[in-house]
Scaffold this motif. Structure first.
Motif, PDB file in Angstrom:
ATOM      1  N   UNK A   1      -8.352   9.629  -8.446  1.00  0.00           N
ATOM      2  CA  UNK A   1      -7.810   8.677  -9.420  1.00  0.00           C
ATOM      3  C   UNK A   1      -8.733   7.470  -9.518  1.00  0.00           C
ATOM      4  N   UNK A   2      -9.460   7.416 -10.602  1.00  0.00           N
ATOM      5  CA  UNK A   2     -10.420   6.325 -10.831  1.00  0.00           C
ATOM      6  C   UNK A   2      -9.696   5.129 -11.456  1.00  0.00           C
ATOM      7  N   UNK A   3     -10.247   3.945 -11.237  1.00  0.00           N
ATOM      8  CA  UNK A   3      -9.655   2.734 -11.802  1.00  0.00           C
ATOM      9  C   UNK A   3      -8.371   2.327 -11.110  1.00  0.00           C
ATOM     10  N   UNK A   4      -8.159   2.821  -9.894  1.00  0.00           N
ATOM     11  CA  UNK A   4      -6.962   2.501  -9.116  1.00  0.00           C
ATOM     12  C   UNK A   4      -7.378   1.764  -7.859  1.00  0.00           C
ATOM     13  N   UNK A   5      -6.801   0.596  -7.665  1.00  0.00           N
ATOM     14  CA  UNK A   5      -7.197  -0.278  -6.564  1.00  0.00           C
ATOM     15  C   UNK A   5      -6.037  -0.485  -5.603  1.00  0.00           C
ATOM     16  N   UNK A   6      -6.337  -0.435  -4.309  1.00  0.00           N
ATOM     17  CA  UNK A   6      -5.359  -0.799  -3.289  1.00  0.00           C
ATOM     18  C   UNK A   6      -5.304  -2.316  -3.251  1.00  0.00           C
ATOM     19  N   UNK A   7      -4.125  -2.884  -3.575  1.00  0.00           N
ATOM     20  CA  UNK A   7      -3.956  -4.337  -3.627  1.00  0.00           C
ATOM     21  C   UNK A   7      -3.534  -4.876  -2.263  1.00  0.00           C
ATOM     22  N   UNK A   8      -2.579  -4.195  -1.637  1.00  0.00           N
ATOM     23  CA  UNK A   8      -2.090  -4.628  -0.329  1.00  0.00           C
ATOM     24  C   UNK A   8      -1.433  -3.445   0.368  1.00  0.00           C
ATOM     25  N   UNK A   9      -1.225  -3.598   1.667  1.00  0.00           N
ATOM     26  CA  UNK A   9      -0.521  -2.568   2.431  1.00  0.00           C
ATOM     27  C   UNK A   9       0.157  -3.204   3.630  1.00  0.00           C
ATOM     28  N   UNK A  10       1.195  -2.513   4.101  1.00  0.00           N
ATOM     29  CA  UNK A  10       1.918  -2.962   5.283  1.00  0.00           C
ATOM     30  C   UNK A  10       2.293  -1.732   6.093  1.00  0.00           C
ATOM     31  N   UNK A  11       1.912  -1.736   7.358  1.00  0.00           N
ATOM     32  CA  UNK A  11       2.215  -0.610   8.240  1.00  0.00           C
ATOM     33  C   UNK A  11       3.424  -0.936   9.100  1.00  0.00           C
ATOM     34  N   UNK A  12       4.237   0.104   9.369  1.00  0.00           N
ATOM     35  CA  UNK A  12       5.363  -0.035  10.284  1.00  0.00           C
ATOM     36  C   UNK A  12       5.559   1.302  10.992  1.00  0.00           C
ATOM     37  N   UNK A  13       6.665   1.450  11.698  1.00  0.00           N
ATOM     38  CA  UNK A  13       6.910   2.681  12.457  1.00  0.00           C
ATOM     39  C   UNK A  13       7.075   3.912  11.580  1.00  0.00           C
ATOM     40  N   UNK A  14       7.395   3.725  10.309  1.00  0.00           N
ATOM     41  CA  UNK A  14       7.598   4.853   9.401  1.00  0.00           C
ATOM     42  C   UNK A  14       6.325   5.296   8.692  1.00  0.00           C
ATOM     43  N   UNK A  15       5.304   4.475   8.692  1.00  0.00           N
ATOM     44  CA  UNK A  15       4.065   4.795   7.994  1.00  0.00           C
ATOM     45  C   UNK A  15       3.477   3.551   7.365  1.00  0.00           C
ATOM     46  N   UNK A  16       2.961   3.713   6.158  1.00  0.00           N
ATOM     47  CA  UNK A  16       2.293   2.610   5.477  1.00  0.00           C
ATOM     48  C   UNK A  16       2.855   2.498   4.057  1.00  0.00           C
ATOM     49  N   UNK A  17       3.198   1.286   3.651  1.00  0.00           N
ATOM     50  CA  UNK A  17       3.620   1.023   2.276  1.00  0.00           C
ATOM     51  C   UNK A  17       2.451   0.337   1.580  1.00  0.00           C
ATOM     52  N   UNK A  18       2.031   0.907   0.462  1.00  0.00           N
ATOM     53  CA  UNK A  18       0.859   0.415  -0.253  1.00  0.00           C
ATOM     54  C   UNK A  18       1.231  -0.029  -1.661  1.00  0.00           C
ATOM     55  N   UNK A  19       0.594  -1.101  -2.097  1.00  0.00           N
ATOM     56  CA  UNK A  19       0.712  -1.539  -3.480  1.00  0.00           C
ATOM     57  C   UNK A  19      -0.600  -1.194  -4.179  1.00  0.00           C
TER      58      UNK A  19
END
Length: 181
Positions: free
Chosen positions: A141-159
């Protein structure tokens, strides 16, 4: 590999592994994971592959890890470098200041396969997109940027910032392969 995303919003997209960066490292990692049945999503902030050489050589040990079809395609569009020299311009003219023996032998390959990075990415991308578990399910997927992420015990939530707008994604793992910054 089994992932559980209990506790995540049902509106959030999920994937086993999010790979950020569609260069040789990102595509190779995604390919290895997809071949094992892992659901992978590859994103890259660039709208198209960058036609700029940042890495122009593939070592013999790396070639041993790649699928035969990928190596054959890379060899068809490259040269093998066995020696390299670094030159310096001086008042007296050019002088070789360093000679590098690049013949790192393995049982299968010798030297460094030299070709532009974008050509290597093209071969790896084409291979990835033809894998049986990938075809129609996963793509770069081109033109898609990871803005932020937060890791916890369940995995990672990404914006993610995608061409269609912001998207939240839950993943088991986040693999950063977007180059040095």
């Amino acid at each position: 590999l089994s992932m559980s995303f209990d506790g995540r919003s049902s509106e959030m997209a999920t994937v086993d592994v999010l790979v950020v960066g569609a260069g040789p490292v990102g595509i190779t990692a995604a390919t290895a994971l997809a071949e094992k049945g892992v659901h992978v999503r590859i994103v890259d902030s660039n709208l198209a592959p960058v036609i700029l050489t940042k890495a122009s050589g593939t070592q013999a040990r790396t070639l041993e890890q790649l699928p035969e079809r990928v190596v054959a395609a890379m060899q068809a569009g490259s040269v093998t470098a066995l020696m390299a020299r670094v030159w310096e311009n001086t008042d007296q003219g050019k002088a070789a200041v360093l000679s590098i023996d690049m013949r790192g032998r393995t049982d299968t390959f010798e030297g460094v396969l030299a070709q532009e990075q974008w050509r290597t990415e093209k071969v790896l991308s084409e291979y990835f997109e033809t894998l049986p578990g990938v075809r129609g399910r996963m793509k770069i997927e081109r033109g898609t940027k990871l803005v932020s992420f937060e890791a916890d015990d369940l995995g990672v939530t990404c914006e993610l910032d995608t061409p269609a707008g912001k998207q939240m994604l839950a993943c088991g793992w986040l693999l950063a392969a977007d180059g040095g910054r």
